[in-house]
Design an enzyme around this catalytic site. Structure first.
Site, PDB file in Angstrom:
ATOM      1  N   LEU A  12     -14.478   5.615  -9.287  1.00 14.05           N
ATOM      2  CA  LEU A  12     -13.857   5.593 -10.613  1.00 14.05           C
ATOM      3  C   LEU A  12     -12.343   5.721 -10.495  1.00 14.05           C
ATOM      4  O   LEU A  12     -11.830   6.708  -9.983  1.00 14.05           O
ATOM      5  CB  LEU A  12     -14.412   6.729 -11.481  1.00 14.05           C
ATOM      6  CG  LEU A  12     -15.933   6.774 -11.649  1.00 14.05           C
ATOM      7  CD1 LEU A  12     -16.324   7.815 -12.688  1.00 14.05           C
ATOM      8  CD2 LEU A  12     -16.479   5.392 -12.038  1.00 14.05           C
ATOM      9  N   ALA A  13     -11.658   4.710 -10.972  1.00 14.74           N
ATOM     10  CA  ALA A  13     -10.205   4.689 -10.868  1.00 14.74           C
ATOM     11  C   ALA A  13      -9.580   4.230 -12.178  1.00 14.74           C
ATOM     12  O   ALA A  13      -8.530   3.608 -12.204  1.00 14.74           O
ATOM     13  CB  ALA A  13      -9.785   3.759  -9.737  1.00 14.74           C
ATOM     14  N   ALA A  14     -10.265   4.553 -13.280  1.00 15.13           N
ATOM     15  CA  ALA A  14      -9.796   4.063 -14.581  1.00 15.13           C
ATOM     16  C   ALA A  14      -8.992   5.103 -15.354  1.00 15.13           C
ATOM     17  O   ALA A  14      -8.599   4.872 -16.487  1.00 15.13           O
ATOM     18  CB  ALA A  14     -10.990   3.603 -15.424  1.00 15.13           C
ATOM     19  N   GLY A  15      -8.729   6.232 -14.717  1.00 11.92           N
ATOM     20  CA  GLY A  15      -7.996   7.297 -15.420  1.00 11.92           C
ATOM     21  C   GLY A  15      -6.566   6.880 -15.724  1.00 11.92           C
ATOM     22  O   GLY A  15      -6.024   5.987 -15.075  1.00 11.92           O
ATOM     23  N   ARG A  19      -0.355  12.897 -16.483  1.00  7.63           N
ATOM     24  CA  ARG A  19       0.423  14.035 -15.984  1.00  7.63           C
ATOM     25  C   ARG A  19       1.246  13.715 -14.730  1.00  7.63           C
ATOM     26  O   ARG A  19       2.080  14.503 -14.312  1.00  7.63           O
ATOM     27  CB  ARG A  19      -0.517  15.223 -15.701  1.00  7.63           C
ATOM     28  CG  ARG A  19      -0.869  15.985 -16.958  1.00  7.63           C
ATOM     29  CD  ARG A  19      -1.811  17.126 -16.665  1.00  7.63           C
ATOM     30  NE  ARG A  19      -3.177  16.653 -16.476  1.00  7.63           N
ATOM     31  CZ  ARG A  19      -4.135  17.379 -15.896  1.00  7.63           C
ATOM     32  NH1 ARG A  19      -3.875  18.577 -15.428  1.00  7.63           N
ATOM     33  NH2 ARG A  19      -5.359  16.886 -15.769  1.00  7.63           N
ATOM     34  N   TYR A 354      22.556  -1.138  16.903  1.00  6.87           N
ATOM     35  CA  TYR A 354      21.618  -1.790  15.987  1.00  6.87           C
ATOM     36  C   TYR A 354      21.060  -3.050  16.637  1.00  6.87           C
ATOM     37  O   TYR A 354      21.811  -3.973  16.985  1.00  6.87           O
ATOM     38  CB  TYR A 354      22.297  -2.171  14.665  1.00  6.87           C
ATOM     39  CG  TYR A 354      21.382  -3.010  13.801  1.00  6.87           C
ATOM     40  CD1 TYR A 354      20.171  -2.485  13.344  1.00  6.87           C
ATOM     41  CD2 TYR A 354      21.682  -4.342  13.499  1.00  6.87           C
ATOM     42  CE1 TYR A 354      19.293  -3.251  12.602  1.00  6.87           C
ATOM     43  CE2 TYR A 354      20.810  -5.119  12.740  1.00  6.87           C
ATOM     44  CZ  TYR A 354      19.620  -4.569  12.300  1.00  6.87           C
ATOM     45  OH  TYR A 354      18.740  -5.322  11.575  1.00  6.87           O
ATOM     46  N   ALA A 368      26.390   1.148  24.787  1.00  3.50           N
ATOM     47  CA  ALA A 368      26.629   1.921  23.570  1.00  3.50           C
ATOM     48  C   ALA A 368      27.365   1.080  22.528  1.00  3.50           C
ATOM     49  O   ALA A 368      28.293   0.348  22.861  1.00  3.50           O
ATOM     50  CB  ALA A 368      27.456   3.156  23.901  1.00  3.50           C
TER      51      ALA A 368
END
Ligand code: UD1
Ligand code: MG
Length: 453
Positions: A12-15, A19, A354, A368
């Site tokens: 169930l993931a319908a909430g 909050r 980099y 370096a």
């Protein structure tokens, strides 16, 4: 275990997740580098559940997409109105009609649930129970459904907080939310659930009494409170993160990883760590990282989407970004960033550098302050550096460019053209020296100042 029994998990993931105060749906918030929904789906898969249905709220294509990404064989269903947990399960009616022996219901906002709990519930069904609920002893039971048992520990009913009597509210054994039920009977039972309760919702928990009325037994499987922590706000999200991190660190150490200060190391659910890997304090490992045996990650390094070869050393203060692939014994030192680049066996990138969109050959040495200039504001270009090449300090390699095997680049060069194998390229201002110039200059300026000019 009961591998011959066919299982279906309805997640169930319908909430609404109000909050969380977030534009991101609650179940897509992450714990240990993956969504809460992904955690629940992983526990379901690890318990050998082959069929999965995910119930999402209206307009939540993002949640459905995440479900399919994590469980490609899953079916997704939309619960058009939020009328309660039983109603949500029935949104997946089509999957239920297809039939199963074990029907499992899980909440997608309970990310710490383990496959052990799922298996425990399935075992209860295999032993003959019609319904089994995952229970835990709550430090503070307020808000949870209470598990009402007889003297024999059989489950009689689940009473929601708002519908509970004073005496029932004093019960500390609570419903975690994870339930299993006889798949052959479930659809009939679910259809009989009404909404005559304090909230006016269709409670999945009513299924216990309905099954018992038909002469079926209901049982409780116990879990630890940390395992069933439900996430409703960011505070609980951080609590879940802490539990998940502690589990990941313990598992890593148990498998042969040394951590000097494990509480300062952050891992992801998918982190792969070899044997005798050492991780120093304050290291953050994001998703998609794999570190082979005997590699050392020095303090304050950040890794994401990277592979680190056997015996390689990283950091301190190094950053490996997605696509960084370091072979055996490669060395990446302090204040070095590597992105989308292959660093072959024994190559060294030791300081202040980099490296992006590059291939660095075996045993090459990158001095370096070397920068691969890989981006022109529109497109990215590659830099290729051959085996045993030596790049002098403070060089800029302007991509696309190739440095041949065994070639040297003089310090401070800005390399814009390919360099042949074994050649030396110097691309900087030539040094000139004027003897006595300093003394003559000072004398001339002093004279000028005296004259007030
Ligand atoms: C539920 C249980 C309670 C348990 C508690 C554990 C019921 C009736 N009660 O209560 O016994 O102690 O969880 O945390 O099941 N959802 C939907 N559609 C809906 C309603 C809910 O998808 O229409 C989902 C929510 O997103 C959530 C889950 O179901 O993930 C539970 O719903 P919630 O409203 O939080 O139930 P609780 O009141 O917490
Ligand atoms: Mg809840």
């Amino acid at each position: 275990m009961s591998s011959s029994r066919k299982a279906l998990a309805v997640v169930l993931a319908a909430g609404e997740g109000t909050r969380m105060k977030s534009d991101t749906p609650k179940v897509l918030h992450q714990v240990a580098g993956q969504s809460m929904l992904a955690h629940v789906l992983a526990a379901v898969a690890a318990a050998g559940v082959e069929n999965v249905a995910v119930v999402v709220g209206p307009g939540r294509e993002d949640v459905a997409a995440e479900a399919l990404r994590r469980a490609p064989h899953a079916q997704t269903f939309v619960q058009a109105e939020r009328l309660g947990t039983a109603h949500a399960v029935l949104a997946a009616r089509e999957a239920l009609i297809a039939g199963c022996d074990d029907l499992l219901v899980l909440f997608a906002d309970t990310p710490l649930v383990t496959s052990r709990a799922v298996r425990g519930l399935r075992e209860a069904l295999a032993a003959g129970a019609g319904v089994a609920a995952l229970g835990f002893l709550a430090a503070d039971p307020f808000g949870y459904g209470r598990l009402l048992q007889d003297e024999g520990g059989r489950l009689l009913a689940i009473r929601e907080e708002k519908d509970a009597s004073e005496a029932e509210r004093s019960i500390r054994l609570c419903n975690a939310g994870l339930m299993a039920m006889d798949g052959a009977a479930a659809l009939g039972w679910l259809g009989r659930i009404g909404a005559a309760n304090a909230k006016g919702e269709y409670y999945l928990t009513d299924i216990v009494e309905i099954a018992r009325r038909e002469g079926r037994e209901a049982g409780v499987v116990l879990a630890d409170e940390t395992e069933v922590l439900g996430v409703n706000d960011r505070i609980q999200l951080a609590q879940a993160e802490a539990v998940a991190q502690s589990r990941l660190r313990r598992a890593a150490m148990a498998a042969g990883v040394t951590m000097i200060a494990p509480e300062t190391v952050f891992l992801s659910s998918d982190t792969v760590l070899g044997r005798d890997v050492t991780i120093e304090p304050h290291v953050v490992i994001g998703p998609g990282v794999s570190i082979a045996d005997k590699a050392v990650i020095h303090a304050f390094s950040h890794l994401e989407g990277a592979t680190v070869g056997q015996g390689a050393t990283i950091g301190p203060f190094a950053r490996l970004r997605p696509g960084a692939a370091l072979a055996e014994r490669a060395k990446v030192g302090n204040f070095v960033e590597i992105k989308n680049a292959n660093v072959a066996k024994g190559a060294k990138v030791n300081h202040l550098t980099y490296i992006g969109d590059a291939d660095i050959g075996a045993n090459a040495n990158i001095g370096a302050g070397t920068i691969t200039c890989n981006y022109d504001g529109f497109f990215k270009y590659r830099t290729e550096i051959g085996e045993n090449a030596f790049i002098g300090s403070n060089s800029a390699l302007v991509a696309p460019v190739k440095i041949g095997a065994g070639a040297y680049v003089g310090s401070g060069s800005v390399v814009t053209k390919n360099v042949g194998a074994d050649a030396l390229a110097v691309a900087r201002g030539r040094q000139v020296e004027k003897a006595g110039w300093g003394a003559a200059f000072r004398a001339a300026q002093a004279e000028r100042k005296k004259g007030g000019k």
